[in-house]
Design a protein around this motif. Structure first.
Motif, PDB file in Angstrom:
ATOM      1  N   ALA A 129       0.839  -1.199   0.000  1.00  0.00           N
ATOM      2  CA  ALA A 129       0.000   0.000   0.000  1.00  0.00           C
ATOM      3  C   ALA A 129       0.875   1.250   0.000  1.00  0.00           C
ATOM      4  N   ASN A 130       0.420   2.284  -0.715  1.00  0.00           N
ATOM      5  CA  ASN A 130       1.160   3.549  -0.694  1.00  0.00           C
ATOM      6  C   ASN A 130       0.607   4.435   0.429  1.00  0.00           C
ATOM      7  N   LEU A 131       1.189   5.621   0.592  1.00  0.00           N
ATOM      8  CA  LEU A 131       0.766   6.499   1.686  1.00  0.00           C
ATOM      9  C   LEU A 131      -0.701   6.904   1.575  1.00  0.00           C
ATOM     10  N   ARG A 132      -1.177   7.114   0.357  1.00  0.00           N
ATOM     11  CA  ARG A 132      -2.582   7.499   0.167  1.00  0.00           C
ATOM     12  C   ARG A 132      -3.506   6.362   0.611  1.00  0.00           C
ATOM     13  N   ASP A 133      -3.138   5.132   0.294  1.00  0.00           N
ATOM     14  CA  ASP A 133      -3.939   3.977   0.720  1.00  0.00           C
ATOM     15  C   ASP A 133      -3.951   3.855   2.242  1.00  0.00           C
ATOM     16  N   ILE A 134      -2.790   4.061   2.863  1.00  0.00           N
ATOM     17  CA  ILE A 134      -2.703   3.981   4.325  1.00  0.00           C
ATOM     18  C   ILE A 134      -3.560   5.071   4.957  1.00  0.00           C
ATOM     19  N   ALA A 135      -3.475   6.293   4.436  1.00  0.00           N
ATOM     20  CA  ALA A 135      -4.259   7.403   4.976  1.00  0.00           C
ATOM     21  C   ALA A 135      -5.754   7.161   4.814  1.00  0.00           C
ATOM     22  N   SER A 136      -6.175   6.659   3.653  1.00  0.00           N
ATOM     23  CA  SER A 136      -7.609   6.439   3.441  1.00  0.00           C
ATOM     24  C   SER A 136      -8.133   5.282   4.283  1.00  0.00           C
ATOM     25  N   GLU A 137      -7.313   4.286   4.533  1.00  0.00           N
ATOM     26  CA  GLU A 137      -7.734   3.134   5.335  1.00  0.00           C
ATOM     27  C   GLU A 137      -7.778   3.465   6.818  1.00  0.00           C
ATOM     28  N   LEU A 138      -6.782   4.204   7.308  1.00  0.00           N
ATOM     29  CA  LEU A 138      -6.654   4.417   8.754  1.00  0.00           C
ATOM     30  C   LEU A 138      -7.118   5.776   9.250  1.00  0.00           C
ATOM     31  N   LEU A 139      -7.072   6.794   8.403  1.00  0.00           N
ATOM     32  CA  LEU A 139      -7.341   8.145   8.891  1.00  0.00           C
ATOM     33  C   LEU A 139      -8.604   8.785   8.332  1.00  0.00           C
ATOM     34  N   ASP A 140      -8.708   8.836   7.000  1.00  0.00           N
ATOM     35  CA  ASP A 140      -9.848   9.510   6.374  1.00  0.00           C
ATOM     36  C   ASP A 140     -10.093   8.906   4.996  1.00  0.00           C
ATOM     37  N   PRO A 141     -11.274   8.320   4.776  1.00  0.00           N
ATOM     38  CA  PRO A 141     -11.555   7.700   3.476  1.00  0.00           C
ATOM     39  C   PRO A 141     -11.470   8.683   2.299  1.00  0.00           C
TER      40      PRO A 141
END
Length: 182
Positions: A129-141
């Protein structure tokens, strides 16, 4: 000597050395008068002793003639505060003072959630997963659909990178800091 006695492994071992010239502290009392000796082994590196008292258990590593003229040796490292607290507890016991309380190293519910987020970010990164995937999964969709120019300067991107990096640090040895002092 077992690996547990190496000073870099744990901060709960109290290292005693011979005091410097000009300083004459009283000799240590017998181990039996301090408490119940659970372990006592000597080798070429020194002597390792574990003494249990009703209120504490002390792990000691004596170097040279430390028992005759003892001084506590505390290295200045990231575990300095824990080492000095443990040494203060031992010295208070030897001198007959009331033992200062040991602050337990507890993981609060908030810290537990933070650790879980970091480990989840590491797992996502390990699966590609890239940073955008990590952010959307854990922080904000909404991070997945954020425009690129906004994403580059986004706090979500910074937070995702921090979670990923701290999760990697935990997996690659950082977890030892959680175990130290327990």
């Amino acid at each position: 000597m077992p690996v547990i006695w190496r000073p870099g492994v744990t901060s709960s071992v109290i290292s005693l050395t011979h005091a410097v010239d000009g300083f004459t502290p009283p000799a240590l009392p017998s181990w039996r008068s301090l408490g119940h000796p659970l372990f006592d082994q000597a080798d070429q590196l020194g002597r390792a002793i574990v003494v249990a008292t009703p209120s504490a258990t002390f792990s000691l590593c004596l170097h040279g003639a430390a028992a005759a003229c003892p001084a506590v040796h505390i290295p200045v490292d990231p575990s300095y505060r824990r080492r000095s607290d443990e040494a203060a507890r031992f010295c208070a016991h030897v001198l007959g003072y009331r033992l200062p309380s040991r602050h337990p190293c507890r993981i609060t519910p908030t810290r537990w959630r933070q650790l879980a987020l970091r480990l989840h970010a590491f797992d996502l990164d390990a699966t590609g997963a890239n940073l955008r995937d990590i952010a959307s999964e854990l922080l904000d969709p909404h991070a997945r659909t954020m425009p690129d120019d906004m994403w580059r300067d986004s706090a979500l991107r910074t937070m995702a990178r921090t979670l990923r990096d701290e999760g990697s640090a935990l997996v690659h040895g950082g977890y030892l800091s959680l175990l130290d002092g327990l």
